[in-house]
Design a protein around this motif. Structure first.
Motif, PDB file in Angstrom:
ATOM      1  N   ARG A  52      -2.186 -13.418  -5.963  1.00 12.75           N
ATOM      2  CA  ARG A  52      -2.751 -14.007  -4.744  1.00 12.75           C
ATOM      3  C   ARG A  52      -2.778 -13.070  -3.560  1.00 12.75           C
ATOM      4  O   ARG A  52      -3.384 -13.381  -2.556  1.00 12.75           O
ATOM      5  N   HIS A  53      -2.112 -11.954  -3.628  1.00 14.28           N
ATOM      6  CA  HIS A  53      -2.115 -11.032  -2.504  1.00 14.28           C
ATOM      7  C   HIS A  53      -2.092  -9.603  -3.036  1.00 14.28           C
ATOM      8  O   HIS A  53      -1.915  -9.380  -4.236  1.00 14.28           O
ATOM      9  N   VAL A  54      -2.298  -8.638  -2.149  1.00 19.06           N
ATOM     10  CA  VAL A  54      -2.284  -7.235  -2.536  1.00 19.06           C
ATOM     11  C   VAL A  54      -0.926  -6.637  -2.186  1.00 19.06           C
ATOM     12  O   VAL A  54      -0.413  -6.829  -1.085  1.00 19.06           O
ATOM     13  N   GLU A  55      -0.362  -5.902  -3.133  1.00 22.24           N
ATOM     14  CA  GLU A  55       0.947  -5.297  -2.913  1.00 22.24           C
ATOM     15  C   GLU A  55       1.039  -3.998  -3.697  1.00 22.24           C
ATOM     16  O   GLU A  55       0.551  -3.904  -4.832  1.00 22.24           O
ATOM     17  N   LEU A  56       1.622  -2.963  -3.098  1.00 13.51           N
ATOM     18  CA  LEU A  56       1.870  -1.713  -3.791  1.00 13.51           C
ATOM     19  C   LEU A  56       3.245  -1.775  -4.442  1.00 13.51           C
ATOM     20  O   LEU A  56       4.251  -2.047  -3.785  1.00 13.51           O
ATOM     21  N   GLU A 103       5.614   6.724  11.567  1.00 11.08           N
ATOM     22  CA  GLU A 103       4.486   6.428  10.694  1.00 11.08           C
ATOM     23  C   GLU A 103       4.996   5.862   9.379  1.00 11.08           C
ATOM     24  O   GLU A 103       6.147   6.103   8.980  1.00 11.08           O
ATOM     25  N   GLY A 104       4.160   5.094   8.725  1.00 12.52           N
ATOM     26  CA  GLY A 104       4.542   4.529   7.439  1.00 12.52           C
ATOM     27  C   GLY A 104       3.315   4.062   6.684  1.00 12.52           C
ATOM     28  O   GLY A 104       2.185   4.119   7.182  1.00 12.52           O
ATOM     29  N   LYS A 105       3.535   3.596   5.470  1.00 10.17           N
ATOM     30  CA  LYS A 105       2.458   3.107   4.620  1.00 10.17           C
ATOM     31  C   LYS A 105       2.599   1.599   4.456  1.00 10.17           C
ATOM     32  O   LYS A 105       3.700   1.097   4.177  1.00 10.17           O
ATOM     33  N   ILE A 106       1.495   0.869   4.641  1.00 11.65           N
ATOM     34  CA  ILE A 106       1.518  -0.575   4.392  1.00 11.65           C
ATOM     35  C   ILE A 106       1.565  -0.794   2.886  1.00 11.65           C
ATOM     36  O   ILE A 106       0.662  -0.379   2.157  1.00 11.65           O
ATOM     37  N   VAL A 107       2.609  -1.442   2.405  1.00  9.80           N
ATOM     38  CA  VAL A 107       2.765  -1.656   0.968  1.00  9.80           C
ATOM     39  C   VAL A 107       2.526  -3.110   0.567  1.00  9.80           C
ATOM     40  O   VAL A 107       2.458  -3.425  -0.624  1.00  9.80           O
ATOM     41  N   LYS A 108       2.379  -3.984   1.582  1.00 16.31           N
ATOM     42  CA  LYS A 108       2.139  -5.396   1.265  1.00 16.31           C
ATOM     43  C   LYS A 108       1.534  -6.064   2.487  1.00 16.31           C
ATOM     44  O   LYS A 108       1.902  -5.760   3.624  1.00 16.31           O
ATOM     45  N   ALA A 109       0.575  -6.965   2.245  1.00 21.89           N
ATOM     46  CA  ALA A 109       0.001  -7.773   3.323  1.00 21.89           C
ATOM     47  C   ALA A 109       0.022  -9.217   2.874  1.00 21.89           C
ATOM     48  O   ALA A 109      -0.482  -9.550   1.807  1.00 21.89           O
ATOM     49  N   LEU A 110       0.600 -10.080   3.704  1.00 24.29           N
ATOM     50  CA  LEU A 110       0.736 -11.478   3.305  1.00 24.29           C
ATOM     51  C   LEU A 110       0.879 -12.347   4.547  1.00 24.29           C
ATOM     52  O   LEU A 110       1.727 -12.091   5.405  1.00 24.29           O
ATOM     53  N   ALA A 111       0.016 -13.346   4.645  1.00 28.15           N
ATOM     54  CA  ALA A 111       0.102 -14.362   5.697  1.00 28.15           C
ATOM     55  C   ALA A 111       0.148 -13.757   7.100  1.00 28.15           C
ATOM     56  O   ALA A 111       0.906 -14.210   7.960  1.00 28.15           O
ATOM     57  N   GLY A 112      -0.657 -12.717   7.336  1.00 30.45           N
ATOM     58  CA  GLY A 112      -0.723 -12.123   8.662  1.00 30.45           C
ATOM     59  C   GLY A 112       0.340 -11.089   8.958  1.00 30.45           C
ATOM     60  O   GLY A 112       0.379 -10.527  10.059  1.00 30.45           O
ATOM     61  N   PHE A 113       1.217 -10.823   8.009  1.00 31.85           N
ATOM     62  CA  PHE A 113       2.255  -9.810   8.184  1.00 31.85           C
ATOM     63  C   PHE A 113       1.930  -8.583   7.350  1.00 31.85           C
ATOM     64  O   PHE A 113       1.374  -8.685   6.250  1.00 31.85           O
ATOM     65  N   TYR A 114       2.306  -7.405   7.886  1.00 36.11           N
ATOM     66  CA  TYR A 114       2.127  -6.143   7.177  1.00 36.11           C
ATOM     67  C   TYR A 114       3.505  -5.530   6.976  1.00 36.11           C
ATOM     68  O   TYR A 114       4.256  -5.344   7.937  1.00 36.11           O
ATOM     69  N   TYR A 115       3.813  -5.201   5.743  1.00 35.17           N
ATOM     70  CA  TYR A 115       5.124  -4.645   5.408  1.00 35.17           C
ATOM     71  C   TYR A 115       4.981  -3.137   5.293  1.00 35.17           C
ATOM     72  O   TYR A 115       4.316  -2.627   4.390  1.00 35.17           O
ATOM     73  N   VAL A 116       5.587  -2.418   6.244  1.00 32.37           N
ATOM     74  CA  VAL A 116       5.376  -0.981   6.402  1.00 32.37           C
ATOM     75  C   VAL A 116       6.586  -0.221   5.863  1.00 32.37           C
ATOM     76  O   VAL A 116       7.724  -0.434   6.296  1.00 32.37           O
ATOM     77  N   TYR A 131       5.486  -3.944  15.197  1.00 35.10           N
ATOM     78  CA  TYR A 131       4.047  -4.097  15.364  1.00 35.10           C
ATOM     79  C   TYR A 131       3.330  -2.844  14.856  1.00 35.10           C
ATOM     80  O   TYR A 131       3.787  -1.723  15.101  1.00 35.10           O
ATOM     81  N   VAL A 132       2.213  -3.066  14.168  1.00 36.34           N
ATOM     82  CA  VAL A 132       1.327  -1.959  13.796  1.00 36.34           C
ATOM     83  C   VAL A 132       0.465  -1.642  15.011  1.00 36.34           C
ATOM     84  O   VAL A 132      -0.207  -2.520  15.553  1.00 36.34           O
ATOM     85  N   LEU A 133       0.494  -0.384  15.447  1.00 35.78           N
ATOM     86  CA  LEU A 133      -0.214   0.004  16.664  1.00 35.78           C
ATOM     87  C   LEU A 133      -1.482   0.818  16.391  1.00 35.78           C
ATOM     88  O   LEU A 133      -2.420   0.785  17.181  1.00 35.78           O
ATOM     89  N   GLU A 134      -1.505   1.554  15.278  1.00 38.30           N
ATOM     90  CA  GLU A 134      -2.650   2.417  15.012  1.00 38.30           C
ATOM     91  C   GLU A 134      -2.804   2.617  13.506  1.00 38.30           C
ATOM     92  O   GLU A 134      -1.817   2.817  12.796  1.00 38.30           O
ATOM     93  N   VAL A 135      -4.043   2.558  13.045  1.00 31.46           N
ATOM     94  CA  VAL A 135      -4.363   2.849  11.643  1.00 31.46           C
ATOM     95  C   VAL A 135      -4.970   4.247  11.600  1.00 31.46           C
ATOM     96  O   VAL A 135      -5.971   4.518  12.270  1.00 31.46           O
ATOM     97  N   LEU A 136      -4.356   5.140  10.839  1.00 28.94           N
ATOM     98  CA  LEU A 136      -4.873   6.504  10.731  1.00 28.94           C
ATOM     99  C   LEU A 136      -6.099   6.536   9.822  1.00 28.94           C
ATOM    100  O   LEU A 136      -6.363   5.604   9.071  1.00 28.94           O
ATOM    101  N   THR A 145       9.582  -2.435   7.314  1.00 33.28           N
ATOM    102  CA  THR A 145       9.533  -3.229   8.532  1.00 33.28           C
ATOM    103  C   THR A 145       8.397  -4.236   8.432  1.00 33.28           C
ATOM    104  O   THR A 145       7.259  -3.875   8.125  1.00 33.28           O
ATOM    105  N   GLN A 146       8.720  -5.500   8.688  1.00 38.10           N
ATOM    106  CA  GLN A 146       7.700  -6.549   8.698  1.00 38.10           C
ATOM    107  C   GLN A 146       6.997  -6.513  10.044  1.00 38.10           C
ATOM    108  O   GLN A 146       7.620  -6.705  11.087  1.00 38.10           O
ATOM    109  N   CYS A 147       5.692  -6.248  10.038  1.00 44.83           N
ATOM    110  CA  CYS A 147       4.963  -6.044  11.285  1.00 44.83           C
ATOM    111  C   CYS A 147       3.786  -7.012  11.422  1.00 44.83           C
ATOM    112  O   CYS A 147       3.219  -7.461  10.436  1.00 44.83           O
ATOM    113  N   ARG A 148       3.438  -7.266  12.661  1.00 44.59           N
ATOM    114  CA  ARG A 148       2.171  -7.907  12.970  1.00 44.59           C
ATOM    115  C   ARG A 148       1.241  -6.868  13.586  1.00 44.59           C
ATOM    116  O   ARG A 148       1.698  -5.842  14.088  1.00 44.59           O
ATOM    117  N   GLY A 149      -0.059  -7.133  13.539  1.00 42.87           N
ATOM    118  CA  GLY A 149      -1.004  -6.227  14.163  1.00 42.87           C
ATOM    119  C   GLY A 149      -1.196  -6.593  15.618  1.00 42.87           C
ATOM    120  O   GLY A 149      -1.258  -7.763  15.970  1.00 42.87           O
TER     121      GLY A 149
END
Length: 292
Positions: A201-205, A3-16, A56-61, A24-28
């Motif tokens: 331009r994007h959301v980032e923690l 498990e992890g927390k998404i800290v950045k989303a950009l151009a279809g990638f989720y950084y967990v 890959y992100v498999l599940e959103v809690l 880890t750079q993930c796709r959904g």
């Protein structure tokens, strides 16, 4: 499955961000599109790493809350940044933000910037005192005074905070003071429009003081799309406190007789501008076009 927390989303990638500190750079996976779930920055997710850097992100809690504009989830508090001047301090806009934030059960912290630019600060301090008296934390800062900005630090520890407010009030400048290594881009106020250009331009923690602060593009919509008329009164703290004195249970504080809130407005205990904003918000929601 990690498990992890998404800290950045950009151009279809989720950084967990995982517990071990790795990112880890993930796709959904396609299941998100099928179930109409879009992973958001701040989400706690289950993911599968294909290698040391990709997965890959498999599940959103389950989320405790979420905002759609900007898209972010699981927020503990909102730092509402308003300038004392350039642009001028606006109680109407602040109350709109407070209503939206309160409706999401997010703790607001009001931060008034650019205090150093005021030649007469009495009016702004009068507003600040009112919001403090009804229960809000109010910080008055100058981006040119790092020690003043440092008063925010204790509020950030162990929390996920979103910085919100009108464009041009100094959100990126504030983050630059909190984290000088970021060197975030800032923009000057447009003298023609009286507002700043969006510089994020994007959301980032961003990690600050053992917590996370979201740098967001700002609220692109401040409409009350998810609020109902009966919800608005619960977003005004002083109304909630006084409503026990109303004659009628569920009083809307509009036309009912023996309303403690209206009496408090008449005797000056509640600021008239707050009550007027409340009535304006109720009217706006009442006249809202239905969604199909």
């Amino acid at each position: 499955m990690p498990e992890g927390k998404i800290v950045k989303a950009l151009a279809g990638f989720y950084y967990v961000l995982a517990d071990d500190g790795s990112i880890t750079q993930c796709r959904g996976r396609g299941v998100f599109r099928k179930n109409k779930i879009t992973p958001l920055v701040g989400d706690i997710v289950k993911f599968q790493a294909e290698n040391a850097q990709e997965g890959y992100v498999l599940e959103v809690l389950d989320r405790k809350n979420e905002l759609t504009r900007p898209p972010i989830a699981n927020i503990d508090q909102a730092i509402l940044v308003f300038s004392a001047v350039e642009p001028d301090f606006s109680t109407a806009l602040l109350d709109r933000f407070l209503t939206l934030i309160e409706s999401k059960h997010i703790t607001p912290v009001i931060c008034i910037t650019k205090m150093d630019l005021l030649t007469d600060d009495r009016k702004v301090k009068e507003y600040a005192s009112y919001y403090e008296n009804i229960g809000y934390t109010v910080l008055m800062t100058s981006n040119k005074d790092p020690e003043g900005v440092a008063t925010i630090y204790p509020y950030l520890a162990d929390k996920v905070s979103v910085i919100a407010g009108q464009s041009g009030v100094g959100k990126s400048s504030l983050l630059n003071v909190l984290r000088p290594d970021l060197d975030l881009k800032t923009a000057e106020i447009s003298m023609h429009l009286g507002r700043g250009k969006h510089t994020t331009r994007h959301v980032e923690l961003i990690e600050v003081e053992k917590g996370y602060v979201a740098d967001t593009p700002g609220f692109s919509s401040l409409e009350f799309l998810e609020l109902e008329v009966e919800d608005v009164k619960d977003c005004f703290l002083e109304f909630v406190r006084l409503s026990e004195g109303c004659k009628f249970r569920g009083c809307t504080h509009l036309k009912e007789p023996k309303c403690a809130v209206k009496e408090a407005v008449e005797n000056g205990e509640i600021a008239l501008y707050r009550y007027e904003h409340y009535m304006n918000f109720v009217e706006e929601i009442t006249n809202r076009k239905p969604r199909y």
